[in-house]
Scaffold this motif. Sequence first.
Motif, short mmCIF file in Angstrom:
data_model
loop_
_atom_site.label_atom_id
_atom_site.label_comp_id
_atom_site.label_asym_id
_atom_site.label_seq_id
_atom_site.Cartn_x
_atom_site.Cartn_y
_atom_site.Cartn_z
N TYR A 47 13.95 -8.99 1.72
CA TYR A 47 12.81 -8.40 2.43
C TYR A 47 11.59 -8.38 1.51
CZ TYR A 47 15.95 -5.73 5.66
OH TYR A 47 16.86 -5.31 6.59
N GLU A 48 10.42 -8.56 2.10
CA GLU A 48 9.18 -8.13 1.45
C GLU A 48 8.37 -7.41 2.53
OE1 GLU A 48 7.02 -10.92 -0.90
OE2 GLU A 48 5.78 -9.33 -1.75
N ILE A 49 7.97 -6.19 2.23
CA ILE A 49 7.31 -5.36 3.24
C ILE A 49 6.00 -4.81 2.66
CG2 ILE A 49 7.58 -3.40 4.81
CD1 ILE A 49 10.60 -3.57 4.44
N TRP A 50 4.96 -4.86 3.48
CA TRP A 50 3.69 -4.21 3.14
C TRP A 50 3.49 -3.11 4.19
CZ3 TRP A 50 4.85 -9.27 3.07
CH2 TRP A 50 4.58 -10.01 1.91
N VAL A 51 3.33 -1.89 3.73
CA VAL A 51 3.18 -0.80 4.70
C VAL A 51 2.04 0.11 4.26
CG1 VAL A 51 4.95 0.65 3.58
CG2 VAL A 51 4.37 1.03 5.98
N THR A 52 1.28 0.56 5.24
CA THR A 52 0.17 1.48 4.96
C THR A 52 0.36 2.75 5.76
OG1 THR A 52 -1.29 -0.40 4.65
CG2 THR A 52 -2.35 1.72 5.04
N LEU A 53 0.23 3.87 5.07
CA LEU A 53 0.34 5.17 5.74
C LEU A 53 -1.05 5.63 6.15
CD1 LEU A 53 1.86 7.85 6.45
CD2 LEU A 53 1.39 8.59 4.12
N ASP A 54 -1.18 5.96 7.43
CA ASP A 54 -2.44 6.51 7.95
C ASP A 54 -2.18 7.98 8.29
OD1 ASP A 54 -4.58 7.36 9.39
OD2 ASP A 54 -4.54 5.74 10.87
N PRO A 55 -2.46 8.90 7.34
CA PRO A 55 -2.11 10.30 7.57
C PRO A 55 -2.88 10.92 8.74
CG PRO A 55 -2.66 9.92 5.28
CD PRO A 55 -3.09 8.71 6.03
N ALA A 56 -4.10 10.44 8.97
CA ALA A 56 -4.89 11.05 10.05
C ALA A 56 -4.21 10.84 11.40
CB ALA A 56 -6.29 10.45 10.05
N ARG A 57 -3.70 9.65 11.61
CA ARG A 57 -3.07 9.35 12.91
C ARG A 57 -1.55 9.42 12.84
NH1 ARG A 57 -7.41 6.32 12.21
NH2 ARG A 57 -9.03 6.35 13.83
N ASP A 226 23.16 -4.85 5.84
CA ASP A 226 23.56 -5.79 4.79
C ASP A 226 22.80 -5.53 3.50
OD1 ASP A 226 25.60 -7.67 5.09
OD2 ASP A 226 24.47 -8.73 6.65
N PHE A 227 23.43 -5.90 2.40
CA PHE A 227 22.75 -5.79 1.11
C PHE A 227 21.60 -6.80 1.06
CE2 PHE A 227 26.75 -3.80 0.15
CZ PHE A 227 26.35 -2.73 -0.63
N ALA A 228 20.56 -6.40 0.38
CA ALA A 228 19.38 -7.26 0.33
C ALA A 228 18.58 -6.95 -0.93
CB ALA A 228 18.51 -7.00 1.56
N ASP A 229 17.67 -7.84 -1.24
CA ASP A 229 16.67 -7.57 -2.28
C ASP A 229 15.41 -7.11 -1.57
OD1 ASP A 229 18.48 -8.46 -4.10
OD2 ASP A 229 17.59 -10.45 -4.31
N PHE A 230 14.84 -6.02 -2.04
CA PHE A 230 13.64 -5.46 -1.40
C PHE A 230 12.46 -5.50 -2.36
CE2 PHE A 230 14.80 -3.22 2.55
CZ PHE A 230 16.19 -3.24 2.49
N THR A 231 11.33 -5.94 -1.84
CA THR A 231 10.06 -5.72 -2.52
C THR A 231 9.17 -5.03 -1.48
OG1 THR A 231 10.36 -7.77 -3.74
CG2 THR A 231 8.15 -6.80 -3.76
N VAL A 232 8.71 -3.85 -1.83
CA VAL A 232 7.96 -3.06 -0.83
C VAL A 232 6.65 -2.59 -1.44
CG1 VAL A 232 8.03 -1.08 0.73
CG2 VAL A 232 10.13 -2.33 0.25
N HIS A 233 5.56 -2.89 -0.74
CA HIS A 233 4.23 -2.47 -1.19
C HIS A 233 3.79 -1.32 -0.28
CE1 HIS A 233 4.21 -6.44 -3.17
NE2 HIS A 233 4.73 -6.87 -2.02
N ILE A 234 3.63 -0.14 -0.86
CA ILE A 234 3.32 1.05 -0.06
C ILE A 234 1.90 1.50 -0.37
CG2 ILE A 234 3.94 3.47 0.32
CD1 ILE A 234 6.81 2.68 -0.66
N THR A 235 1.07 1.55 0.67
CA THR A 235 -0.31 1.97 0.47
C THR A 235 -0.50 3.35 1.09
OG1 THR A 235 -1.04 -0.33 0.53
CG2 THR A 235 -2.72 1.36 0.91
N VAL A 236 -0.97 4.26 0.25
CA VAL A 236 -1.17 5.65 0.70
C VAL A 236 -2.54 6.13 0.22
CG1 VAL A 236 1.29 6.27 0.68
CG2 VAL A 236 -0.06 6.54 -1.40
N PRO A 237 -3.07 7.20 0.79
CA PRO A 237 -4.33 7.74 0.27
C PRO A 237 -4.17 8.11 -1.21
CG PRO A 237 -3.78 8.74 2.36
CD PRO A 237 -2.60 7.94 1.96
#
Lengths: 713, 298
Positions: A47-57, A226-237
């Motif tokens: 997996y490679e995941i890019w996720v952004t948290l929008d706290p307002a919404r 299933d087992f996997a390799d993860f790279t996760v980019h987390i964007t937060v305020p």
Amino acid sequence: MRKIFTVISLLIPLLAIAQASPQQAPSEAVTADTPSSGTSRAMPLRYEIWVTLDPARKMLHGRETIRWTNTTRDTVPDIWFHLYWNAFKNEKSAMMREARKEGLGEDSHGDFDVRDGNWGWIDVESIRLQGGGDLTPAMEFMAPDEPRHPDDRTVMRLKLPRPLAPGKAVGLELAFKAKVPRTIRRSGYYHNGYFLGQWFPKPGVYEEGQGWNCHSYHLNSEFFADFADFTVHITVPRGYVVGAAGREIARSDDPQAGTTTHTFLQERIHDFAWTADPDYIRLERDFIAAREVSEKEYLEVAGALRLPLEQVRLPDVKMILLINPEHRGQVERHFQALRMALKYYGLWYGPYPYPQVTMVDPPFRSGSGGMEYQTLFTAGTQVLPTPQANLPEMVIVHEFGHGYWYGLSASNEFEEAWLDEGLNTYSTGKVLAKAYGPGSVPFTLAGIPLTRYCGSFKYSDLELDRMAAVHASRLDPVVAASWRFASSVSYGMNVYMRAATNLRTMENLIGKEAMLRVMRAFQTRFRFRHPRSRDFIATASEVSGRDLGWLFDELFFTANDWDYAVDSAVSREVRAARGVFDRGGRKAETSRRMARRQDREKKEKTYVTRVRVRRLGEARPGGGVRLKVLTVFEDGTRKVEGWDGQGRWTEFTYEGRSKVAYAQVDPETIFLIDRDLSNNSYVARAKSAGALRWSAKLQFWLQNLLQFASALI
Amino acid sequence: MSILKLFAKAFGSTARQGRLARRLWALNFLFSLLIIAPLAVAIHGHASHSLAADSVLVRLDVHWLTDLSTRYMESAPMLLALLAAAVLAYLLLVVFLNGGVIGRLGRPPGADGPAAFFHDCGLYFWRFLRVALLSIPFYLIAAGVIHRLVAALLGALTRRAATEWPVIIASGLRLLALVLLLGIVSMFFDYVKIGLVTRGSRKVLKEAWRTLKFVGRRFFRAWGLYLLAGLAFVLLTLAYLEVARVLPKGTPPLVLAVFVWQQMYVLGRQFSRILFFASEIEFARQEMSGAREKIREE
């Protein structure tokens, strides 16, 4: 439907599983660092995941690339995904319908009483083949389980443009958005605190010859992946403290957007959770094995496991703690508990294979406490913890322990939850007993601990587990699909406590060291694989050298009670017999008077003792196991007999100079699962002091209750 | 006279009526014994012929508790119903006994034997029963309406709490509010009963109206005195708990010693109950005589 048959077809052969020993390498030939072989598969996922948290919404916006490799011999036409958060979308999801069926959430405050605006959901906005066409129209929702919940949206099927041949891989690019719920089932937000588990589209597990194992998210179910390799980019305020599975390898600020992006990387995990809260205090400590484990301890464990010393040595591990400021005073308590968990799980079940572990004291009222994810887990405490109650230690040890039983030997929690919860409840009890001893019940009044006056009531985990186990044994078998249990209560008590008590029984039967070897062998053989109940049974039988299939048949696959009792233990004096007897060819009568005289003239009295033992439950021993029946006489003589326990009762008769003092079936309490241990013994002369003590206590409590009630009159 | 002096005086008069406390204790003991006896027989039957008898003598054996609960689980609803019936019957008994207690405390010294005591019990029973019935809606209002409002207010204040402390404090305040509200209702109806005895009145509603005016005019002094008696009860309980936690257990003589200490505490509770009435009677007497003197002076 197909999955249900998978479960049922699994259960039937288990009845004779003891003979079905798997063709495995010797138990310790496979180590934690050795890739699995035999029935295991190479890791099919990345997996490679890019996720952004929008706290307002309260929204997550994500992109995900998946590379799924068909490591089976099947040609695979589709990929099934879990969209877990859709269980929180509306009252028609399988989870919500099951919750309502149990009366959860209606007019009550709790997880399932979702207020307007607090629902959560996940939408896959688009899905494309990497470098190829748009597959979005090929998505459809599935309801794979019986009874069906057609409006459930937690399972999605994607038909591939071309079936995937064995050994081939497919790359997919997904765009998704998800509404973060007010915390439900450990995921969600409260104030500025976020805990995010099962938050991304996640493929199920493809089982060769069986198809996709991808169940709906049920009220009682947990997870399987299933087992996997993860790279996760987390964007937060900016300013949010972030914790996640794996290690943080990069961090970058975007001053214009006022955000920070954290990049986490972790290989060989099947779950990725993260948390963000501006108020967390982040601390680090090191578990330094050389400091925590003595040479003597290594030698003892190596001896018990019959392993070379080098195979039991532990690696150093970085411990990360995210804790609420108001729990700052409990920092060292948290780290110490984690040290104990790393030490004993590591020594007994194999070294922890990841370089770090993150422990999260979740935000207040987030409802996220006490949950496991790989390389990250949540603890849970209070500002006024009860000092001797082993809390939060119990939660920390237990949730870390899941990292072994759901994490490394990644069992199917939908179908055989006991392989995680049961094994881990058993292991937690062992670690807590070793590290902390019995705990006190945390009595509180308006949140204030009453330890000073109620702290003397100590308990061990095995006692409490047994209490739940014997009450659960008639409700359901231990092994059943999680949504097939009579209720959440039955699920919890069977899968956790009854399974743990059965395992204690097994330990008593085969011995502590053999049990340790069984657990170690199971963990080592099935690390980074997906074991089934049959694998555990086969491992247990093989390693212990005993046929244990009957134990699982009787205690795990049925809803039967185990209850043996000594019905009576009575000694009667042997008296001279009256009547007519042939003596020297003549008839001679022994009269009452003559018999009495003979009795009086006896120098020593003789007694006949009869001990009657009964089987009150339906469960019975097998595999040649015989129940021990001990009879102790007043002069200290002891007689031990064996009984196969198959009939409803048996009787043992002794003649001797002494009266019986007591008789006891299963005197070593091997069968801890026995429904009533008090009736396992029968003491000839009643001892009233204990009963009087509790009668007096009851009297006192009733007197006080009556006075409280009458204070208002 | 200050409420402290009044309280001291009430304490003295309660101490002089020691036999009242003993009488109440004996009745409480016998009543409980009647309820417990069948359970004691069951416990005896379950434990005394088992090796578990040794372990239950020294501690609460969780395995034994499990065994007991599995055996009697199905009887639990019936046991609870029996318990509820027993509590109800005991409440009636207390209504009956209150007549004797207040009669002895509230009237001039005279015959003090059981006959006089039970005479007063019978004399005031129906009046006090009407008082008890009259108090029910007030308790319901206090616990079901006012306390709910307080709880709702505290809940609203802590609904968005971001830390645990406000919730713990609110939880404590909720409990305190409940105790105080129930205490106020209890105190009010104590004065109604005292009025019925001291004035020899039979009209409960009229007495309640009179008490409302009486307590309303001097609420905080009356309440302060009531809280002092409450404090005495709390201190008594803490003293009991402190000793109980260090008492050793594990042999039949020690079981007996603990039981004796427990019964001393129950006796102390009866004393505390009489102390509530005695302090209220002293207060009523003082306030009434003060009022009479004022009228005379005028």
